[in-house]
Design a protein around this motif. Structure first.
Motif, PDB file in Angstrom:
ATOM      1  N   GLN A 192       9.854   8.611   2.773  1.00 59.65           N
ATOM      2  CA  GLN A 192       9.618   8.443   4.204  1.00 59.65           C
ATOM      3  C   GLN A 192       9.494   9.793   4.901  1.00 59.65           C
ATOM      4  OE1 GLN A 192      13.022   5.827   5.045  1.00 59.65           O
ATOM      5  NE2 GLN A 192      11.600   4.168   5.539  1.00 59.65           N
ATOM      6  N   ALA A 193      10.332  10.759   4.494  1.00 61.74           N
ATOM      7  CA  ALA A 193      10.284  12.087   5.102  1.00 61.74           C
ATOM      8  C   ALA A 193       8.963  12.793   4.792  1.00 61.74           C
ATOM      9  CB  ALA A 193      11.461  12.929   4.600  1.00 61.74           C
ATOM     10  N   GLN A 194       8.472  12.629   3.556  1.00 58.85           N
ATOM     11  CA  GLN A 194       7.213  13.264   3.180  1.00 58.85           C
ATOM     12  C   GLN A 194       6.029  12.653   3.930  1.00 58.85           C
ATOM     13  OE1 GLN A 194       6.669  15.907   1.390  1.00 58.85           O
ATOM     14  NE2 GLN A 194       8.784  16.208   0.699  1.00 58.85           N
TER      15      GLN A 194
ATOM     16  N   GLY B 184      12.628   1.574   1.602  1.00 55.48           N
ATOM     17  CA  GLY B 184      11.962   2.611   2.387  1.00 55.48           C
ATOM     18  C   GLY B 184      10.632   2.155   2.946  1.00 55.48           C
ATOM     19  N   GLY B 185      10.557   0.889   3.351  1.00 57.42           N
ATOM     20  CA  GLY B 185       9.310   0.354   3.885  1.00 57.42           C
ATOM     21  C   GLY B 185       8.382  -0.214   2.831  1.00 57.42           C
TER      22      GLY B 185
ATOM     23  N   VAL C  78       0.873  -1.175   0.000  1.00 57.13           N
ATOM     24  CA  VAL C  78       0.000   0.000   0.000  1.00 57.13           C
ATOM     25  C   VAL C  78       0.908   1.223   0.000  1.00 57.13           C
ATOM     26  CG1 VAL C  78      -1.739   1.297   1.282  1.00 57.13           C
ATOM     27  CG2 VAL C  78      -1.836  -1.211   1.229  1.00 57.13           C
ATOM     28  N   VAL C  79       0.685   2.141  -0.935  1.00 52.99           N
ATOM     29  CA  VAL C  79       1.578   3.291  -1.104  1.00 52.99           C
ATOM     30  C   VAL C  79       0.818   4.583  -0.852  1.00 52.99           C
ATOM     31  CG1 VAL C  79       3.152   4.481  -2.687  1.00 52.99           C
ATOM     32  CG2 VAL C  79       2.906   1.993  -2.839  1.00 52.99           C
ATOM     33  N   ASP C  80       1.482   5.500  -0.132  1.00 51.63           N
ATOM     34  CA  ASP C  80       0.961   6.851   0.042  1.00 51.63           C
ATOM     35  C   ASP C  80       1.312   7.630  -1.229  1.00 51.63           C
ATOM     36  OD1 ASP C  80       0.460   9.495   0.665  1.00 51.63           O
ATOM     37  OD2 ASP C  80       1.206   9.345   2.722  1.00 51.63           O
TER      38      ASP C  80
END
Length: 559
Positions: free
Chosen positions: A179-181, A401-402, A63-65
């Motif tokens: 990840q930072a976003q 990155g996860g 699942v991606v943001d």
């Protein structure tokens, strides 16, 4: 600033100030590197070509943001000015203009109803879309959504703005930006203190002093005389204009063979790169019979450490010339290759496009200039597992990155030379012969790969042999050549010549097919008729019995 210029500035002061307010980046204009100039020239010749599209394609099973990913890609453009640059001309000179801001070229595509074949076809088609270097963006992102947990990410950049090293930087930085976003914090990435323009200034600075003259003189001496054209036997008629249609044939080397090769390299005082290069040059020598072999090989172009974190087109080939005229033993040839490679690395800062310009070799539009074969060895450390997965055949998911990431293979940049050998060294060794499909059939390259593997085996078993006697063939090929094709026990009439035997077949089966070439064919009757016409013509020219007649024809029905 002459009086005339100052007068014009005063006359147009209001318009100039307004222009600077509307376009604050209008003065961000810089020259191109020599490598970029060459690519700009090629783009102008064929603006619709996809030969210099470089893509990073990945299957993401998570699942991606999507919003965070889009922002991360925008942050990548903000971080690297080369990704928000356009290319045009100012007078006769090409220039690059950096924009203070450029919108991300992003499109999300619903692929939920597509089959796997349809998906791959669409991704390849999208990769091959051309770029508009003058007006459009040099990077585009296409996000194919197959399901909530299945996505294909395709990032395509024109080669004028990136190279293989740059793609590696992108792979490393993008998950950190993502990840930072997600949590709205600053990404843990160091500031990029230098720019591609610093590299262009550094390159020009070297070339304008005595060091540049010394570099140029070395290459002029090394490539003096008539430069050989690589004459590999091809399966198809060479197109009059060089094409970039390509394919590749992957292969593996056994751990046992790799170990023996590395022991041999250490014993002979050469690097693994030098040993594989020497073997490749011997293969080309054995295939062509040419004793003067030119092979191109890339250098990163980042000889200065400050350019390591900078995105851009730095990669630059060097020309490695091999002399096999005295049939040296393989160890003697290795020593020659070692010296050639060390000298090439010492003189690598002379741009190859400038070298072509200075040498002015006789140009053949059907071939790449100076060399037509290419060799590259890429090494990957354990920490670069993700990068390795994009040149290897790793099928397992990797943590990015996860996100669960796996390579999505698409063909790209595979026919820029007649033949290329890429070797990837990580925990194992993977090879890849790339070839121009308008020249070679897949079966020819498959046979060549087998010969290369046999050659490497022969090198470790009999390293002292001369380069002309190292074995290329498998046992089955040797049996076919020495036994099957020499089976001459069939009885032929002793009182007839070969043309009479042929005419007997013509009389017996005149309409059977005798010759096939591509989409053309001749029956025995048609072939016999043409042969008779040729015989009569030659007789009219004064040709008699025992006169030697040379034949110089492309492979064809006429031949």
């Amino acid at each position: 600033s002459t009086a005339s210029v100052l007068a014009q500035l005063k006359q147009h002061k209001i318009e100039i100030l307004q222009l600077l307010r509307d376009r604050p980046d209008i003065l961000n204009v810089y020259p191109l590197s020599y490598g970029q100039k060459a690519l700009w020239f090629l783009w102008q010749l064929e603006p619709e070509s996809h030969a210099y599209n470089v893509s990073f394609a990945a299957r993401i099973s998570s699942v991606v943001d999507i919003t965070a990913m889009r922002k991360a890609l925008s942050a990548l453009i903000k971080r690297h000015p080369i990704l928000r640059t356009n290319y045009s001309q100012l007078g006769a000179e090409p220039i690059q203009q950096i924009h203070n801001f450029q919108e991300l070229n992003w499109k999300q595509i619903d692929a939920s109803t597509w089959s796997e074949d349809e998906l791959k076809g669409k991704v390849v088609e999208t990769h091959q879309l051309p770029f508009d270097l003058e007006q459009g963006s040099v990077m585009r992102v296409r996000w194919f959504t197959c399901s909530e947990k299945e996505h294909i990410l395709l990032v395509t950049i024109h080669h004028i703005a990136c190279d293989g090293w740059s793609i590696g930087l992108l792979i490393q930085e993008l998950p950190k930006l993502y990840q930072a976003q997600q949590v709205s914090v600053e990404p843990p990435l160091p500031l990029v203190e230098h720019s591609y323009q610093d590299y262009v200034r550094w390159q020009r600075g070297i070339l304008e002093n005595s060091r540049g003259e010394s570099l140029g003189n070395y290459w002029k001496h090394k490539l003096a005389g008539d430069l050989p054209v690589l004459n590999l036997a091809i399966d198809k008629q060479r197109p009059p204009i060089q094409t970039y249609n390509g394919a590749s044939h992957k292969f593996d080397l056994s751990e046992k063979l790799i170990s023996k090769l590395k022991v041999l390299a250490q014993r002979e005082g050469v690097t693994f790169y030098m040993l594989l290069l020497a073997a490749f040059q011997v293969l080309l020598y054995r295939y062509t019979g040419q004793k003067d072999i030119l092979v191109g090989s890339p250098t990163s172009g980042r000889t200065q450490p400050e350019f390591a974190p900078v995105l851009g087109y730095f990669v630059d080939p060097v020309v490695l010339r091999a002399d096999l005229s005295n049939n040296p033993s393989f160890p003697d040839f290795l020593r020659q290759v070692r010296q050639t490679v060390l000298e090439a690395l010492t003189h690598q800062n002379y741009p190859f496009p400038l070298l072509v310009e200075k040498l002015q070799p006789e140009r053949d539009p059907s071939r790449s200039p100076i060399f037509q074969a290419y060799f590259d060895l890429q090494k990957f450390k354990q920490s670069q597992q993700i990068q390795m997965s994009f040149v290897d055949r790793i099928e397992k998911d990797l943590d990015w990155g996860g996100l669960k990431l796996r390579r999505f293979e698409i063909p790209q940049m595979e026919g820029q030379f007649d033949l290329s050998l890429e070797v990837f060294e990580g925990d194992s060794l993977k090879g890849n012969f790339k070839y121009n499909t308008d020249l070679f059939d897949a079966s020819t390259i498959e046979r060549m790969v087998a010969h290369f593997q046999n050659l490497l085996q022969a090198i470790v078993e009999n390293p002292a042999e001369s380069v002309s006697t190292l074995n290329l063939m498998s046992e089955s090929e040797r049996h076919q050549l020495l036994v099957e094709w020499n089976n001459t026990k069939q009885d032929y009439p002793n009182d007839k010549c070969i043309h009479q035997l042929f005419e007997a077949i013509v009389e017996k089966t005149p309409s059977d097919i005798a010759v096939i070439f591509e989409h053309q064919q001749l029956t025995y009757q048609e072939l016999n008729s043409r042969a008779n016409q040729l015989a009569h013509y030659l007789q009219q020219q004064g040709v008699k019995s025992d006169t030697v007649v040379g034949i110089c024809l492309e492979r064809s029905i006429e031949m």
